[in-house]
Design an enzyme around this catalytic site. Structure first.
Site, mmCIF file in Angstrom:
data_model
loop_
_atom_site.group_PDB
_atom_site.id
_atom_site.type_symbol
_atom_site.label_atom_id
_atom_site.label_comp_id
_atom_site.label_asym_id
_atom_site.label_seq_id
_atom_site.Cartn_x
_atom_site.Cartn_y
_atom_site.Cartn_z
ATOM 1 N N LYS A 1 11.750 16.113 0.613
ATOM 2 C CA LYS A 1 10.658 16.048 1.586
ATOM 3 C C LYS A 1 10.446 17.451 2.129
ATOM 4 O O LYS A 1 11.335 18.305 2.084
ATOM 5 C CB LYS A 1 11.011 15.094 2.733
ATOM 6 C CG LYS A 1 9.807 14.532 3.465
ATOM 7 C CD LYS A 1 9.122 13.426 2.693
ATOM 8 C CE LYS A 1 8.039 12.761 3.527
ATOM 9 N NZ LYS A 1 7.406 11.639 2.848
ATOM 10 N N GLY B 1 -3.773 5.185 10.743
ATOM 11 C CA GLY B 1 -4.143 6.220 9.784
ATOM 12 C C GLY B 1 -4.760 5.610 8.537
ATOM 13 O O GLY B 1 -5.125 4.425 8.502
ATOM 14 N N VAL C 1 -3.558 4.727 5.591
ATOM 15 C CA VAL C 1 -2.871 3.578 4.998
ATOM 16 C C VAL C 1 -3.068 2.341 5.853
ATOM 17 O O VAL C 1 -3.407 1.259 5.360
ATOM 18 C CB VAL C 1 -1.362 3.869 4.833
ATOM 19 C CG1 VAL C 1 -0.638 2.618 4.337
ATOM 20 C CG2 VAL C 1 -1.142 5.018 3.858
ATOM 21 N N ALA C 2 -2.878 2.483 7.166
ATOM 22 C CA ALA C 2 -2.981 1.335 8.063
ATOM 23 C C ALA C 2 -4.393 0.770 8.097
ATOM 24 O O ALA C 2 -4.584 -0.447 8.217
ATOM 25 C CB ALA C 2 -2.526 1.724 9.467
ATOM 26 N N TYR C 3 -5.396 1.636 7.992
ATOM 27 C CA TYR C 3 -6.779 1.142 7.962
ATOM 28 C C TYR C 3 -6.977 0.189 6.777
ATOM 29 O O TYR C 3 -7.534 -0.908 6.923
ATOM 30 C CB TYR C 3 -7.775 2.298 7.876
ATOM 31 C CG TYR C 3 -9.213 1.827 7.757
ATOM 32 C CD1 TYR C 3 -9.953 1.505 8.894
ATOM 33 C CD2 TYR C 3 -9.811 1.667 6.509
ATOM 34 C CE1 TYR C 3 -11.267 1.040 8.783
ATOM 35 C CE2 TYR C 3 -11.113 1.202 6.385
ATOM 36 C CZ TYR C 3 -11.837 0.893 7.532
ATOM 37 O OH TYR C 3 -13.120 0.421 7.416
#
Length: 346
Positions: free
Chosen positions: A80, A179, A181-183
């Site tokens: 990462k 964000g 992804v959540a949308y």
């Protein structure tokens, strides 16, 4: 600054601190484990309160990627990177080119991709300086829809295990963080008939979901107290902690955020409360699975990537059953599964 004696260090193979005065770049690259292949994990741009916070985050995220890639059965190790700064002010071509040069110096031990506050366009700028990036435009592209699909299927798997069916019509879901992804996750849930309660620090993001999916907006702190079926953490990590656990009424915790448990012990606490937890790095692996398919010699295949993402449902079903049989938290079972794969190979 302590690094080697941090619990999160966990025998990382390499931790690199990167700097470029001209562009203002300050970044950290962490390579946790390359036993299954080159380390792969996204780059996060965040305005950390301290360098210590950035080190803690990148080490924890890097180890998580080792386990995520293993459980997703990808020929990747875990790594990462984080860039320190305010995404609203620090972004520039010079910054991402400087970061790309630092990536290139690692010679392929680590491949970066998009993550929080990093777009596929930003990754394309890095690509001007290095080939060690994934999720490129014109190839696999934006991984967010695949992460959202995997998370949605994970919620269905959890509901199937907990209640014996996967019909989400009428269930109440609290989504924290809205964000990209959540949308898309909210879109899937809305189309499945779920009732959404949402919150985010960005009011525009909240209003978009309210308008598009008939969601109910709630306060940032209020999200924990709602009488809902599913709590879906989709922002930053550690929201399942000593302060929030007594407040959570949901019987399922399943979202796309990384490192949702503040500490490992919290997984056992919620298990004893009767809450079924979908381990974060299992349920949110859709994006990295999609990215993998751009590396195939025959070229990117969206259908194959989607089928692989759909396997998250089966993996979680296996973890839920083992957790029940062995009477230990689902996140411990997920760790065991990852360690078995790393030790024995894909």
């Amino acid at each position: 600054m302590a690094v080697f004696n941090q619990v999160e260090f966990d025998n990382h193979e390499q931790v690199v601190f990167c700097s470029d005065e001209a562009s203002g770049l300050k970044a950290i690259i962490a390579v946790h484990n390359t036993k299954l292949g080159p380390a792969v994990g996204g780059c996060r741009l965040w305005n950390y309160a301290s360098d210590e916070d950035a080190v803690y985050d990148v080490l924890r995220l890097s180890k998580g990627m080792t386990y995520k890639n293993a459980v997703a059965r990808l020929p990747f190790g875990g790594g990462k990177s984080v860039i320190i700064g305010d995404a609203k002010t620090i972004k520039s071509e010079a910054l991402f080119r400087a970061f790309g040069k630092h990536l290139d110096r690692l010679g392929g031990s680590y491949y970066s991709a998009e993550d929080v506050n990093i777009t596929t366009g930003d990754v394309m700028v890095m690509h001007k300086e290095t080939n060690y990036v994934m999720g490129l435009e014109g190839k696999s592209g934006n991984p967010s829809p695949f992460t959202a699909l995997g998370t949605f299927l994970g919620i269905k798997a959890a509901y199937q295990h907990k209640y014996g069916h996967q019909d989400l019509a009428g269930i109440k879901v609290a989504v924290q963080g809205l964000g990209a992804v959540a949308y898309t996750l909210c879109k899937h849930l809305h189309e499945a008939g779920a009732e959404l309660f949402v919150t985010d620090i960005n009011e525009e993001s909240v209003q978009r979901v309210v308008n598009d999916f008939n969601a109910t907006a709630v306060g940032i702190d209020e999200i924990y107290d709602l009488d809902v079926d599913v709590y879906a953490p989709c922002a930053l990590g550690a929201t399942v902690n000593d302060d929030t656990i007594p407040r959570i009424k949901a019987t399922i915790i399943a979202g796309c955020a990384n490192n949702q448990l503040a500490e490992s012990r919290h997984g056992e606490i919620i298990r004893e409360k009767g809450i079924l937890y979908a381990p974060d790095y299992v349920i949110n692996a859709g994006g990295i699975i999609n990215v993998y398919y751009e590396t195939k010699p025959e070229g990117y295949d969206e259908a194959a990537a989607t089928k692989h993402v759909e396997g998250i449902y089966d993996t979680l079903t296996e973890i839920f059953k083992r957790s029940e049989d062995e009477k230990v938290s689902t996140h411990i079972i997920a760790d065991k599964l990852a360690q078995e794969i790393i030790e024995n190979g894909l």
